[in-house]
Design a protein around this motif. Structure first.
Motif, PDB file in Angstrom:
ATOM      1  N   GLY A   1       0.835  -1.210   0.000  1.00 49.88           N
ATOM      2  CA  GLY A   1       0.000   0.000   0.000  1.00 49.88           C
ATOM      3  C   GLY A   1       0.862   1.249   0.000  1.00 49.88           C
ATOM      4  O   GLY A   1       1.773   1.385   0.803  1.00 49.88           O
ATOM      5  N   GLU A   2       0.537   2.141  -0.903  1.00 48.60           N
ATOM      6  CA  GLU A   2       1.334   3.361  -1.131  1.00 48.60           C
ATOM      7  C   GLU A   2       1.431   4.269   0.091  1.00 48.60           C
ATOM      8  O   GLU A   2       2.383   5.001   0.259  1.00 48.60           O
ATOM      9  CB  GLU A   2       0.718   4.177  -2.285  1.00 48.60           C
ATOM     10  N   LYS A   3       0.396   4.232   0.936  1.00 48.27           N
ATOM     11  CA  LYS A   3       0.339   5.192   2.036  1.00 48.27           C
ATOM     12  C   LYS A   3       1.154   4.785   3.266  1.00 48.27           C
ATOM     13  O   LYS A   3       1.247   5.515   4.240  1.00 48.27           O
ATOM     14  CB  LYS A   3      -1.115   5.427   2.448  1.00 48.27           C
ATOM     15  N   LYS A   4       1.731   3.592   3.240  1.00 51.68           N
ATOM     16  CA  LYS A   4       2.497   3.105   4.390  1.00 51.68           C
ATOM     17  C   LYS A   4       3.750   3.947   4.611  1.00 51.68           C
ATOM     18  O   LYS A   4       4.388   4.387   3.662  1.00 51.68           O
ATOM     19  CB  LYS A   4       2.936   1.657   4.158  1.00 51.68           C
ATOM     20  N   LYS A   5       4.100   4.127   5.897  1.00 49.68           N
ATOM     21  CA  LYS A   5       5.419   4.698   6.190  1.00 49.68           C
ATOM     22  C   LYS A   5       6.427   3.603   5.854  1.00 49.68           C
ATOM     23  O   LYS A   5       6.142   2.420   6.022  1.00 49.68           O
ATOM     24  CB  LYS A   5       5.536   5.012   7.682  1.00 49.68           C
ATOM     25  N   GLU A   6       7.632   3.994   5.427  1.00 46.25           N
ATOM     26  CA  GLU A   6       8.639   2.992   5.066  1.00 46.25           C
ATOM     27  C   GLU A   6       8.846   1.982   6.205  1.00 46.25           C
ATOM     28  O   GLU A   6       8.944   0.790   5.982  1.00 46.25           O
ATOM     29  CB  GLU A   6       9.975   3.670   4.719  1.00 46.25           C
ATOM     30  N   GLN A   7       8.878   2.478   7.418  1.00 46.63           N
ATOM     31  CA  GLN A   7       9.108   1.641   8.585  1.00 46.63           C
ATOM     32  C   GLN A   7       8.055   0.535   8.740  1.00 46.63           C
ATOM     33  O   GLN A   7       8.323  -0.529   9.265  1.00 46.63           O
ATOM     34  CB  GLN A   7       9.100   2.541   9.827  1.00 46.63           C
ATOM     35  N   GLU A   8       6.832   0.813   8.267  1.00 51.41           N
ATOM     36  CA  GLU A   8       5.740  -0.146   8.420  1.00 51.41           C
ATOM     37  C   GLU A   8       5.702  -1.198   7.315  1.00 51.41           C
ATOM     38  O   GLU A   8       4.886  -2.115   7.367  1.00 51.41           O
ATOM     39  CB  GLU A   8       4.396   0.598   8.444  1.00 51.41           C
ATOM     40  N   LEU A   9       6.564  -1.079   6.324  1.00 48.38           N
ATOM     41  CA  LEU A   9       6.549  -2.036   5.214  1.00 48.38           C
ATOM     42  C   LEU A   9       6.896  -3.446   5.672  1.00 48.38           C
ATOM     43  O   LEU A   9       6.293  -4.414   5.222  1.00 48.38           O
ATOM     44  CB  LEU A   9       7.550  -1.611   4.130  1.00 48.38           C
ATOM     45  N   THR A  10       7.891  -3.549   6.549  1.00 48.12           N
ATOM     46  CA  THR A  10       8.461  -4.871   6.851  1.00 48.12           C
ATOM     47  C   THR A  10       8.736  -5.093   8.340  1.00 48.12           C
ATOM     48  O   THR A  10       9.532  -5.953   8.701  1.00 48.12           O
ATOM     49  CB  THR A  10       9.792  -5.046   6.082  1.00 48.12           C
ATOM     50  N   ASN A  11       8.082  -4.316   9.222  1.00 50.57           N
ATOM     51  CA  ASN A  11       8.406  -4.405  10.649  1.00 50.57           C
ATOM     52  C   ASN A  11       7.499  -5.389  11.393  1.00 50.57           C
ATOM     53  O   ASN A  11       6.998  -5.118  12.461  1.00 50.57           O
ATOM     54  CB  ASN A  11       8.366  -3.013  11.305  1.00 50.57           C
TER      55      ASN A  11
ATOM     56  N   VAL B   1      18.234  -6.620  16.363  1.00 48.81           N
ATOM     57  CA  VAL B   1      19.334  -5.669  16.233  1.00 48.81           C
ATOM     58  C   VAL B   1      18.951  -4.417  17.016  1.00 48.81           C
ATOM     59  O   VAL B   1      17.950  -3.768  16.715  1.00 48.81           O
ATOM     60  CB  VAL B   1      19.589  -5.325  14.750  1.00 48.81           C
ATOM     61  N   LYS B   2      19.738  -4.125  18.015  1.00 43.34           N
ATOM     62  CA  LYS B   2      19.445  -2.982  18.894  1.00 43.34           C
ATOM     63  C   LYS B   2      19.345  -1.682  18.106  1.00 43.34           C
ATOM     64  O   LYS B   2      20.195  -1.379  17.274  1.00 43.34           O
ATOM     65  CB  LYS B   2      20.545  -2.858  19.960  1.00 43.34           C
ATOM     66  N   GLY B   3      18.264  -0.939  18.354  1.00 42.70           N
ATOM     67  CA  GLY B   3      18.104   0.379  17.748  1.00 42.70           C
ATOM     68  C   GLY B   3      17.618   0.393  16.312  1.00 42.70           C
ATOM     69  O   GLY B   3      17.420   1.472  15.747  1.00 42.70           O
ATOM     70  N   ASN B   4      17.433  -0.786  15.696  1.00 45.11           N
ATOM     71  CA  ASN B   4      16.973  -0.773  14.308  1.00 45.11           C
ATOM     72  C   ASN B   4      15.474  -0.443  14.270  1.00 45.11           C
ATOM     73  O   ASN B   4      14.676  -1.067  14.966  1.00 45.11           O
ATOM     74  CB  ASN B   4      17.227  -2.121  13.628  1.00 45.11           C
ATOM     75  N   ARG B   5      15.091   0.532  13.433  1.00 37.05           N
ATOM     76  CA  ARG B   5      13.706   1.013  13.471  1.00 37.05           C
ATOM     77  C   ARG B   5      12.722   0.052  12.824  1.00 37.05           C
ATOM     78  O   ARG B   5      11.503   0.249  12.900  1.00 37.05           O
ATOM     79  CB  ARG B   5      13.601   2.399  12.831  1.00 37.05           C
ATOM     80  N   PHE B   6      13.211  -1.009  12.198  1.00 35.29           N
ATOM     81  CA  PHE B   6      12.311  -1.981  11.573  1.00 35.29           C
ATOM     82  C   PHE B   6      11.970  -3.164  12.482  1.00 35.29           C
ATOM     83  O   PHE B   6      11.186  -4.024  12.107  1.00 35.29           O
ATOM     84  CB  PHE B   6      12.894  -2.473  10.241  1.00 35.29           C
ATOM     85  N   VAL B   7      12.583  -3.211  13.686  1.00 36.10           N
ATOM     86  CA  VAL B   7      12.236  -4.266  14.634  1.00 36.10           C
ATOM     87  C   VAL B   7      10.755  -4.111  14.980  1.00 36.10           C
ATOM     88  O   VAL B   7      10.244  -2.993  15.105  1.00 36.10           O
ATOM     89  CB  VAL B   7      13.134  -4.171  15.884  1.00 36.10           C
ATOM     90  N   SER B   8      10.043  -5.247  15.128  1.00 36.19           N
ATOM     91  CA  SER B   8       8.579  -5.187  15.204  1.00 36.19           C
ATOM     92  C   SER B   8       8.040  -4.388  16.379  1.00 36.19           C
ATOM     93  O   SER B   8       7.052  -3.698  16.241  1.00 36.19           O
ATOM     94  CB  SER B   8       7.992  -6.590  15.186  1.00 36.19           C
ATOM     95  N   ARG B   9       8.608  -4.524  17.576  1.00 37.20           N
ATOM     96  CA  ARG B   9       8.144  -3.671  18.697  1.00 37.20           C
ATOM     97  C   ARG B   9       9.138  -3.723  19.842  1.00 37.20           C
ATOM     98  O   ARG B   9       9.912  -4.661  19.947  1.00 37.20           O
ATOM     99  CB  ARG B   9       6.758  -4.081  19.175  1.00 37.20           C
TER     100      ARG B   9
END
Length: 195
Positions: free
Chosen positions: A118-128, A187-195
Motif C-alpha cells: 500500500g502506497e500510504k504506508k510509512k517505510e518503517q511499516e513495510l516490513t516491521n 538488532v538494537k536500535g533498528n527502526r524496523f524491529v517489530s516492537r
C-alpha cells in the motif's frame, strides 16, 4: 546487484546460534514482478518437541509441520490469521526446530514493496513484522518446502548487525513457561524491529 545464496553449512548450526546468525543477513525473493530483499533484523527460535510454543511440540507431525522434520535450510511457511509467516527449518533431520523471521530492513525493490503493502504506508511499516515482510517481499505458501540455498527465495551474506539483543518471544501467551524463554533476537536500535 546479484548476490549469492549462503551455503548449506550455514544452516547446520544449533537453532539458537542460527537465530542470532541470521541477523544482518539478506533475505531475497525473486519473482516475475522483480526482486525484493531486506536485511534480517529480528528472529525468534522455536525448539520443538519440548517447546510448548513450537508447532512441533511433542513431536506433533501434521501435513503443515512435516517440513520441520526435514534437514536444516528448508523454507517453512504457514498462514496465521490472514498472514503468511516464513521460517528457516533448523535442527537435524527428525529434530523439528525452526527460526521465524520477524522483521527485515528493506534493501532492494522498495517500489515493489509499496505496491504490495500500500502506497500510504510509512517505510518503517513495510516490513516491521512477520506478516508484513512476507507480503512486502512476495513470500507466500507456495514457497513452502523450497530451500534457502537457491533462488527464488534465499538468504545471502549480509552486513554486521551491530549489537544483538534478546528477550521473550511475542504472541505466544498460551504456551506456559515457554513464553518466558529469551529466544527472540533483534538488532538494537533498528527502526524496523517489530516492537
Amino acid at each position: 546487484m546479484k548476490v549469492q545464496p549462503l551455503p548449506q553449512s550455514f544452516f547446520e548450526q544449533p537453532t539458537l546460534e542460527l537465530a542470532k546468525g541470521l541477523l544482518g543477513k539478506l533475505l531475497v525473493k525473486e519473482s516475475a514482478s522483480g526482486t525484493a530483499s531486506g536485511w534480517i533484523v529480528e528472529t525468534e527460535a522455536y525448539i520443538g518437541p519440548g517447546d510448548r510454543a513450537a508447532h512441533s511440540f511433542g513431536n506433533r507431525r501434521t501435513p503443515r509441520t512435516e517440513i520441520m522434520f526435514a534437514a536444516p535450510g528448508y523454507v517453512y511457511t504457514y498462514v496465521m490469521h490472514t498472514h503468511c509467516l516464513v521460517n528457516v527449518v533448523s535442527g537435524k533431520v527428525d529434530q523439528p526446530e525452526a527460526v521465524l523471521i520477524r522483521a527485515v530492513e528493506p534493501y532492494q525493490g522498495l517500489e515493489l514493496m509499496y505496491e504490495r503493502r500500500g502506497e500510504k504506508k510509512k517505510e518503517q511499516e513495510l516490513t516491521n513484522g512477520p506478516g508484513k515482510l512476507t507480503k512486502a517481499l512476495g513470500i507466500d505458501r507456495n514457497d513452502y518446502g523450497r530451500r534457502f540455498v537457491e533462488p527464488p527465495l534465499y538468504i545471502a551474506k549480509g552486513r554486521q548487525p551491530g549489537i544483538i539483543m534478546s528477550g521473550p518471544r511475542i504472541g505466544i501467551d498460551n504456551s506456559g513457561e515457554a513464553r518466558e524463554y529469551p529466544w527472540r533476537f533483534w538488532v538494537k536500535g533498528n527502526r524496523f524491529v517489530s516492537r
